[in-house]
Design a protein around this motif. Structure first.
Motif, PDB file in Angstrom:
ATOM      1  N   GLY A  12       0.811  -1.216   0.000  1.00  0.00           N
ATOM      2  CA  GLY A  12       0.000   0.000   0.000  1.00  0.00           C
ATOM      3  C   GLY A  12       0.838   1.257   0.000  1.00  0.00           C
ATOM      4  N   GLY A  16       0.763   3.991  -2.892  1.00  0.00           N
ATOM      5  CA  GLY A  16       0.511   5.390  -2.573  1.00  0.00           C
ATOM      6  C   GLY A  16       1.593   6.303  -3.121  1.00  0.00           C
ATOM      7  N   ASN A  30      -3.215   2.365   4.096  1.00  0.00           N
ATOM      8  CA  ASN A  30      -2.157   1.712   3.319  1.00  0.00           C
ATOM      9  C   ASN A  30      -2.248   0.195   3.440  1.00  0.00           C
ATOM     10  OD1 ASN A  30      -0.796   3.840   2.100  1.00  0.00           O
ATOM     11  ND2 ASN A  30       0.465   4.210   3.887  1.00  0.00           N
ATOM     12  N   ALA A  33      -5.375  -0.915   1.485  1.00  0.00           N
ATOM     13  CA  ALA A  33      -5.119  -0.809   0.043  1.00  0.00           C
ATOM     14  C   ALA A  33      -4.175  -1.915  -0.412  1.00  0.00           C
ATOM     15  CB  ALA A  33      -4.536   0.555  -0.300  1.00  0.00           C
ATOM     16  N   GLY A  34      -3.175  -2.224   0.398  1.00  0.00           N
ATOM     17  CA  GLY A  34      -2.240  -3.289   0.039  1.00  0.00           C
ATOM     18  C   GLY A  34      -2.884  -4.658   0.018  1.00  0.00           C
ATOM     19  N   GLY A  37      -5.633  -4.586  -2.754  1.00  0.00           N
ATOM     20  CA  GLY A  37      -4.913  -4.519  -4.022  1.00  0.00           C
ATOM     21  C   GLY A  37      -4.227  -5.826  -4.364  1.00  0.00           C
ATOM     22  N   ALA A  64      -2.831  -2.835  -6.160  1.00  0.00           N
ATOM     23  CA  ALA A  64      -2.971  -1.771  -5.161  1.00  0.00           C
ATOM     24  C   ALA A  64      -2.986  -0.394  -5.810  1.00  0.00           C
ATOM     25  CB  ALA A  64      -1.840  -1.871  -4.142  1.00  0.00           C
ATOM     26  N   VAL A  68      -6.010   2.164  -5.231  1.00  0.00           N
ATOM     27  CA  VAL A  68      -5.786   3.528  -4.749  1.00  0.00           C
ATOM     28  C   VAL A  68      -6.303   4.545  -5.763  1.00  0.00           C
ATOM     29  CG1 VAL A  68      -3.991   5.225  -4.205  1.00  0.00           C
ATOM     30  CG2 VAL A  68      -3.869   2.936  -3.236  1.00  0.00           C
TER      31      VAL A  68
END
Length: 80
Positions: A12, A16, A30, A33-34, A37, A64, A68
């Motif tokens: 993440g 980002g 993060n 998202a990781g 993702g 990810a 994002v």
């Protein structure tokens, strides 16, 4: 479990940084998202490349970045 969270946070964080949204996201975002993702990337691209904590790194980072970008498109602050 702990390794998955750490690797998810790193994925993440990289996503980002690639999308320039990393500073706007917190560390929990993060990680989420990781992890999300990683699932998206491996679902779309497969599980090729090096793996850490059961996650294929390259497809996970690509997934990810997609997550994002989509989330920031829908929930990002407008500059009006």
């Amino acid at each position: 479990m702990i390794w998955s969270l750490i690797i998810g946070a790193l994925i993440g964080l990289i996503a980002g940084a690639i999308t320039n949204k990393g500073k706007a996201m917190g560390w929990i975002a993060n990680i989420i998202a990781g992890l999300v993702g990683s699932a998206v990337g491996q679902g779309l691209l497969g599980t090729w490349g090096p793996k850490l904590a059961g996650m294929a790194i390259v497809p996970s980072i690509i997934g990810a970045v997609i997550v994002v970008a989509v989330v920031s498109f829908f929930f990002g602050k407008s500059n009006q």
